[in-house]
Design a protein around this motif. Structure first.
Motif, short mmCIF file in Angstrom:
data_model
loop_
_atom_site.label_atom_id
_atom_site.label_comp_id
_atom_site.label_asym_id
_atom_site.label_seq_id
_atom_site.Cartn_x
_atom_site.Cartn_y
_atom_site.Cartn_z
N VAL A 385 0.76 -1.79 0.26
CA VAL A 385 0.13 0.09 0.24
C VAL A 385 1.20 1.43 0.36
O VAL A 385 0.63 2.16 -0.50
CB VAL A 385 -1.41 0.03 1.39
CG1 VAL A 385 -1.78 -0.97 1.53
CG2 VAL A 385 -0.12 0.32 2.80
N PHE A 386 2.26 1.39 0.74
CA PHE A 386 2.99 2.52 0.36
C PHE A 386 3.52 2.52 -1.33
O PHE A 386 4.16 2.19 -1.37
CB PHE A 386 3.98 1.91 1.32
CG PHE A 386 3.56 2.57 2.88
CD1 PHE A 386 3.20 3.15 3.04
CD2 PHE A 386 3.53 1.14 3.63
CE1 PHE A 386 2.61 3.42 4.61
CE2 PHE A 386 3.45 2.01 5.38
CZ PHE A 386 2.55 2.46 5.36
N PRO A 387 3.49 3.98 -1.49
CA PRO A 387 3.83 4.41 -2.81
C PRO A 387 5.34 4.05 -2.45
O PRO A 387 6.08 4.55 -1.87
CB PRO A 387 3.46 5.28 -2.96
CG PRO A 387 1.75 5.46 -1.86
CD PRO A 387 2.54 4.93 -0.79
N LEU A 388 6.20 4.33 -4.01
CA LEU A 388 7.32 3.69 -3.85
C LEU A 388 8.48 5.49 -2.79
O LEU A 388 8.79 4.95 -1.77
CB LEU A 388 7.89 3.25 -4.93
CG LEU A 388 9.95 3.25 -4.67
CD1 LEU A 388 10.12 2.42 -4.16
CD2 LEU A 388 10.26 3.34 -6.17
N GLU A 389 8.10 5.95 -3.48
CA GLU A 389 8.84 7.75 -2.82
C GLU A 389 8.07 7.54 -1.24
O GLU A 389 9.39 8.37 -0.70
CB GLU A 389 7.87 8.77 -3.28
CG GLU A 389 8.35 9.00 -4.63
CD GLU A 389 7.25 8.47 -5.96
OE1 GLU A 389 7.50 8.39 -6.76
OE2 GLU A 389 6.57 7.46 -5.44
N GLY A 394 6.74 6.05 5.43
CA GLY A 394 5.47 4.91 5.60
C GLY A 394 6.00 3.93 6.54
O GLY A 394 5.31 3.39 7.32
N GLY A 395 7.15 3.01 5.84
CA GLY A 395 7.51 1.42 6.96
C GLY A 395 7.75 2.15 8.12
O GLY A 395 7.01 1.41 9.12
N THR A 451 -0.98 -3.85 -9.98
CA THR A 451 0.98 -2.82 -9.71
C THR A 451 0.77 -2.53 -8.74
O THR A 451 -0.31 -1.09 -7.81
CB THR A 451 0.78 -2.43 -11.14
OG1 THR A 451 0.12 -1.60 -11.35
CG2 THR A 451 0.57 -3.46 -12.46
N LEU A 452 1.98 -1.85 -7.95
CA LEU A 452 1.98 -0.30 -7.18
C LEU A 452 1.59 0.62 -7.83
O LEU A 452 0.84 1.44 -7.27
CB LEU A 452 2.99 -0.23 -6.61
CG LEU A 452 4.45 -1.54 -5.68
CD1 LEU A 452 5.72 -1.29 -5.79
CD2 LEU A 452 3.22 -2.46 -4.47
N GLN A 453 1.68 0.28 -9.18
CA GLN A 453 1.04 1.81 -9.01
C GLN A 453 -0.71 2.19 -9.70
O GLN A 453 -0.77 3.43 -9.32
CB GLN A 453 2.03 2.15 -11.02
CG GLN A 453 1.30 3.60 -11.37
CD GLN A 453 2.12 4.90 -10.67
OE1 GLN A 453 2.78 4.80 -10.22
NE2 GLN A 453 0.57 5.75 -10.06
#
Length: 497
Positions: A385-389, A394-395, A451-453
């Motif tokens: 659920v966390f966007p890559l940026e 977030g983690g 996908t994550l996007q």
């Protein structure tokens, strides 16, 4: 460390994964150790008498001290490398276990638990990163599932040993878990990703091919080109942005705050589902629920069931949608809590039922939901659920939230039993679970197969605009982020196979 050396890449990946899994087993043993330690210290002939307050603080100190560990690991990993950080975090675990073997006061026990907690917090931050960077996308999903299994095995191990030996001997045996991990880590290579980030390209190539062979050179070349592009970008870009404005702007983004809210509630569900309390206070729970049962037998039996449940979860997660799995197991967990509380209440009201099968069935149903859904799902959803940026921050926030609620649960559980009884505590936990499950029901999208996007777009409420896409793909944007997103999606998709 030649790429032409003997040994298959898969076995080498198994070795480097085992280096950290052995330490995770030790972390699981540290969690489960309370069930061995506290009953002995509460006995009449104990050498270290405990007050109720001291008992609660011994229980809660490990998760509380994990919180600084969550934030210590990242700068250490970036500056000194993954391997060095792993060695550093093993040291307090070793000292903690050894301190327990010679402890003669409550203060010494608490110091030992603090050391184990700091080590465990750092390990929680490092473990997925290390396994993810060491292993091939083809096998990465399977290797990552060893995390929850290793922790469950650690709980099983310490309960089994503790049922046969004293708490000091159990600690002495457990000290060998991080010690073996230390020996293996010394012979493991550094992460190729970190070597590349430090500009040590030749070493990166050597380690990467030692781990992966020569069949994944395309990923290696992508990593190198992305790093070179990033260095060029850093050298030619003038950074003059207002950091405070950037932080405020980020906090307002739905794709930033919604995943954090979801993970906070998932962590509450995880902690109040019963896995944490059973690992730490199994003798108290089983003794009150099944006074006629063999506590040591049922501790080991439930731990074995948890191991089997973790194996089942690997298969089920690949077949069933996340929301379906989440709410079916969470609903069953709530029902089991209410049923256990009602059973205990009926006994207090005069219902004389001596057979062990009914309470055993209820507690096994509860633990089944823990093993199959409540523990693995937050870990899986947290990786999706966390966007890559914002994945790093977030983690870290997610891990800190989990640590806080682990501390709250372990600190208050025994006091709640004294004040509300086992039935009142379970009724209270049921209400907490229902409230948090409702929030997750409203906010959590289905993530399986996306996908994550796509997941990020769903949180955002709209797809990324054309100008944003162009900015991300432009040579003026940060090329390393583009590469990370592609690799991250490849890693995510590999876990669905």
């Amino acid at each position: 460390m030649s790429s032409n050396g003997k040994g298959s890449p898969f076995l080498k990946q198994c070795f480097v994964t085992a280096t950290i899994c052995c330490n995770i087993i030790g972390q699981g043993a540290a969690f489960g150790y309370l069930a061995v330690l506290l009953p002995t210290l509460k006995s009449k002939d104990t050498e270290i008498p405990l007050t109720k307050t001291e008992e609660s603080w011994i229980a809660g100190m490990l998760p509380l001290s994990m919180i600084p560990g969550f934030f210590l690991a990242t700068p250490l990993m970036d500056r000194y490398g993954r391997k060095a950080t792993h060695i550093i975090l093993i040291i307090p675990a070793l000292v903690g276990w050894f301190t327990l073997t010679i402890a003669s006061s409550v203060a010494e026990v608490i110091i030992a638990r603090v050391l184990q907690g700091v080590s465990g917090g750092m390990l929680n931050t490092l473990r997925s990163v290390l396994i993810g960077e060491y292993t091939s996308p083809k096998n990465r999903g399977a290797f990552l599932t060893t995390i929850s299994f290793s922790q469950a095995f650690g709980i099983f191990f310490v309960h089994l040993i503790g049922s046969c030996f004293s708490w000091q001997i159990t600690a002495f045996i457990s000290v060998f878990l991080p010690f073996v991990s230390l020996l293996m880590t010394i012979y493991a290579p550094e992460s190729p990703s970190w070597l590349l980030a430090r500009g040590r390209i030749d070493e990166c190539k050597e380690v990467f091919r030692w781990l992966r062979g020569n069949e994944e050179d395309e990923e290696l070349e992508d990593m190198i080109q992305a790093r070179l592009a990033f260095e060029k970008y850093e050298a030619t870009t003038y950074h003059n942005r207002n950091k405070i404005v950037d932080i405020i702007h980020t906090i307002k983004k739905k794709e930033f705050y919604k995943p954090i809210i979801i993970m906070a509630h998932l962590n509450i569900i995880l902690q109040f589902s019963g896995g944490t309390t059973m690992a730490a206070f199994a003798p108290s729970i089983i003794g009150k629920l099944m006074p006629q049962g063999d506590v040591a037998f049922w501790m080991v039996f439930l731990d074995t069931q948890r191991l089997i449940g973790n194996f089942l979860a690997v298969y089920i997660m690949n077949k069933v949608k996340r929301r379906t799995m989440m709410f079916s197991t969470a609903g069953l967990c709530v029902i089991s809590h209410i049923a256990i509380a009602t059973y205990v209440l009926c006994g207090l009201m005069g219902w004389n039922y001596s057979s062990v099968w009914l309470p055993a069935l209820l507690i096994n149903i509860q633990y089944f939901t823990v093993a199959v859904g409540m523990v693995p799902l937050p870990n899986i959803i947290g990786g999706e659920v966390f966007p890559l940026e914002y994945r790093s921050i977030g983690g870290s926030i997610s891990l800190a939230t989990g640590g806080i609620f682990t501390f709250v649960v372990l600190l208050t559980f025994l006091q709640l039993i004294d004040n509300l009884g086992l039935h009142g505590t379970y009724y209270l936990y049921s209400v907490i679970l229902i409230v948090n499950i409702t929030v997750v029901w409203l906010l959590l999208p289905e993530t399986k197969g996306k996908t994550l996007q796509q997941i990020e777009d769903e949180f955002r409420g709209k797809p990324v605009r054309l100008d944003e896409i162009e900015a991300r793909l432009s040579l003026q944007s940060n090329p390393i982020e583009i590469y990370k997103r592609r690799v991250s999606e490849q890693r995510f998709n590999s876990t669905l196979i």
